[in-house]
Design a protein around this motif. Structure first.
Motif, short mmCIF file in Angstrom:
data_model
loop_
_atom_site.label_atom_id
_atom_site.label_comp_id
_atom_site.label_asym_id
_atom_site.label_seq_id
_atom_site.Cartn_x
_atom_site.Cartn_y
_atom_site.Cartn_z
N PRO A 9 -9.08 7.48 -13.44
CA PRO A 9 -10.47 7.04 -13.53
C PRO A 9 -10.85 6.46 -14.89
O PRO A 9 -11.92 5.86 -15.03
N TYR A 10 -9.96 6.62 -15.89
CA TYR A 10 -10.30 6.16 -17.23
C TYR A 10 -9.78 4.75 -17.53
O TYR A 10 -9.94 4.26 -18.65
N LEU A 11 -9.18 4.12 -16.54
CA LEU A 11 -8.76 2.74 -16.74
C LEU A 11 -9.99 1.83 -16.83
O LEU A 11 -10.99 2.07 -16.16
N PRO A 12 -9.94 0.79 -17.65
CA PRO A 12 -11.04 -0.20 -17.68
C PRO A 12 -11.26 -0.78 -16.29
O PRO A 12 -10.31 -0.95 -15.52
N ARG A 13 -12.49 -1.09 -15.97
CA ARG A 13 -12.83 -1.52 -14.61
C ARG A 13 -12.01 -2.73 -14.17
O ARG A 13 -11.51 -2.78 -13.05
N ARG A 14 -11.87 -3.72 -15.05
CA ARG A 14 -11.13 -4.92 -14.67
C ARG A 14 -9.67 -4.59 -14.39
O ARG A 14 -9.06 -5.08 -13.43
N VAL A 15 -9.10 -3.72 -15.23
CA VAL A 15 -7.71 -3.29 -15.02
C VAL A 15 -7.60 -2.47 -13.74
O VAL A 15 -6.64 -2.61 -12.97
N LEU A 16 -8.60 -1.64 -13.48
CA LEU A 16 -8.59 -0.78 -12.30
C LEU A 16 -8.54 -1.60 -11.01
O LEU A 16 -7.80 -1.28 -10.08
N LEU A 17 -9.29 -2.69 -10.97
CA LEU A 17 -9.28 -3.55 -9.78
C LEU A 17 -7.91 -4.19 -9.57
O LEU A 17 -7.43 -4.28 -8.44
N ASP A 18 -7.29 -4.61 -10.65
CA ASP A 18 -5.96 -5.21 -10.54
C ASP A 18 -4.93 -4.16 -10.08
O ASP A 18 -4.07 -4.45 -9.25
N VAL A 19 -5.02 -2.97 -10.67
CA VAL A 19 -4.09 -1.91 -10.31
C VAL A 19 -4.28 -1.51 -8.85
O VAL A 19 -3.29 -1.30 -8.11
N GLU A 20 -5.52 -1.41 -8.42
CA GLU A 20 -5.79 -1.04 -7.03
C GLU A 20 -5.16 -2.04 -6.06
O GLU A 20 -4.54 -1.66 -5.06
N SER A 21 -5.31 -3.32 -6.35
CA SER A 21 -4.72 -4.35 -5.49
C SER A 21 -3.20 -4.24 -5.46
O SER A 21 -2.57 -4.35 -4.40
N ALA A 22 -2.59 -4.00 -6.63
CA ALA A 22 -1.14 -3.87 -6.71
C ALA A 22 -0.65 -2.64 -5.96
O ALA A 22 0.41 -2.67 -5.31
N VAL A 23 -1.40 -1.54 -6.02
CA VAL A 23 -1.02 -0.31 -5.34
C VAL A 23 -1.02 -0.52 -3.83
O VAL A 23 -0.07 -0.13 -3.12
N VAL A 24 -2.07 -1.13 -3.30
CA VAL A 24 -2.14 -1.36 -1.86
C VAL A 24 -1.00 -2.26 -1.40
O VAL A 24 -0.37 -2.02 -0.36
N GLU A 25 -0.70 -3.26 -2.18
CA GLU A 25 0.41 -4.17 -1.84
C GLU A 25 1.74 -3.42 -1.86
O GLU A 25 2.59 -3.61 -0.97
N ASP A 26 1.93 -2.57 -2.87
CA ASP A 26 3.17 -1.82 -2.98
C ASP A 26 3.33 -0.86 -1.80
O ASP A 26 4.43 -0.73 -1.24
N ILE A 27 2.27 -0.16 -1.42
CA ILE A 27 2.33 0.77 -0.29
C ILE A 27 2.63 0.02 1.00
O ILE A 27 3.43 0.47 1.83
N THR A 28 1.99 -1.14 1.18
CA THR A 28 2.22 -1.93 2.39
C THR A 28 3.67 -2.39 2.48
O THR A 28 4.30 -2.32 3.55
N THR A 29 4.22 -2.80 1.36
CA THR A 29 5.62 -3.23 1.34
C THR A 29 6.56 -2.07 1.63
O THR A 29 7.51 -2.19 2.41
N MET A 30 6.29 -0.92 1.02
CA MET A 30 7.13 0.25 1.26
C MET A 30 7.04 0.70 2.72
O MET A 30 8.05 1.10 3.31
N LEU A 31 5.86 0.61 3.29
CA LEU A 31 5.68 0.97 4.70
C LEU A 31 6.57 0.11 5.59
O LEU A 31 7.26 0.62 6.49
N THR A 32 6.60 -1.18 5.34
CA THR A 32 7.44 -2.09 6.13
C THR A 32 8.92 -1.78 5.92
O THR A 32 9.70 -1.74 6.88
#
Length: 281
Positions: free
Chosen positions: A41-64
């Motif tokens: 929760p202490y990541l800067p907001r702009r960084v947090l949005l980028d990280v969130e997008s990367a996490v969802v992409e990574d999970i989706t790829t791993m799921l496949t």
């Protein structure tokens, strides 16, 4: 609200087997799989949005990838990120979703018992409102041999019932560790040996009656074997696992949020197989 299994991932390689196990369980039980990652929760907001997008992409790829690697069918899946303290958010999400099961990867501090207390895995085990699976072994097939340490407690009875209901096609081994007074002082005496044999037989009959009374409440129960071995519970369990290599050990929790049993700590330090912890209340 749909029936759900909650899988919490830190995106590490150690979580890969647990992710595949969660997929297998969700598909087999016909429930939704909710995949959760907790962000700092202490990541800067702009960084947090980028990280969130990367996490969802990574999970989706791993799921496949996992579906292809293990030839797994895809259950209905929801991927979500939240911010906060990992163990708090995992427990909160399990409450809010009324999750039937939480699946976690094995912690990374294997063999280091003194470092277990502060891990996310241990904190979730102490506070989860539902059974928790800690998985680290490749899920090439459903659990086939399940080991349940038992005694005469309500906790053990509840754990056995969970095993009978959740895994009706598995082979269950019920393991009871016993000790008798006077063994060290009188073990070589003939009359003591006769008394010991009688007491062990009485113990077996009591445990068999307990198991039978529970099984009469259920239908389609799996094969059950009752094993009695002499010694301390941790020693007996450890020796049995080394000899027979079960796929899963199911143990009970007595609902003490700031205490973990010696059995739990041993199984997390030396993970010979997957672990499921069931709360009695």
């Amino acid at each position: 609200m749909p029936r759900t299994i909650l899988f919490a991932t830190d995106l590490s390689a150690d979580n890969r087997a647990a992710f595949a196990r969660a997929l297998r369980l969700a598909y087999a039980q016909g429930v939704q799989l909710d995949v959760l990652h907790v962000l700092d929760p202490y990541l800067p907001r702009r960084v947090l949005l980028d990280v969130e997008s990367a996490v969802v992409e990574d999970i989706t790829t791993m799921l496949t990838d996992l579906r292809e690697d293990y030839a797994l069918e895809a259950p209905k899946t929801l991927i979500q990120t939240v911010t906060g303290s990992p163990h708090v958010e995992i427990v909160r999400e399990a409450h809010e979703r009324n999750a039937e099961l939480i699946v976690l990867g094995m912690h990374r501090k294997r063999g280091q018992k003194d470092l277990l207390a502060g891990t996310t895995v241990m904190r979730v085990l102490r506070s989860a409102p539902c059974p928790v699976v800690v998985s680290s072994h490749q899920p090439t097939q459903p659990w086939q041999h399940i080991l349940v340490p038992i005694d005469f407690s309500l906790t053990a009875r509840h754990t056995l019932k969970e095993a009978l209901i959740r895994f009706p096609e598995a082979t269950l081994t019920l393991l009871h560790a016993w000790t008798l007074p006077g063994e060290r002082e009188l073990g070589s005496q003939a009359y003591y040996a006769h008394w010991r044999e009688h007491e062990v037989q009485r113990l077996r009959e009591q445990l068999s009656n307990e198991v039978d009374s529970l099984m009469r409440e259920l239908e389609g129960v799996p094969d059950v074997e009752l094993v009695l071995e002499q010694g301390a519970p941790c020693d007996v369990l450890h020796a049995y696992m080394k000899r027979h290599t079960p796929d899963l050990v199911m143990i009970g929790s007595r609902g003490q949020p700031h205490h973990s049993s010696q059995l739990t700590e041993m199984l997390l330090c030396e993970p010979h197989c997957d672990l499921m912890l069931c709360r009695a209340w």
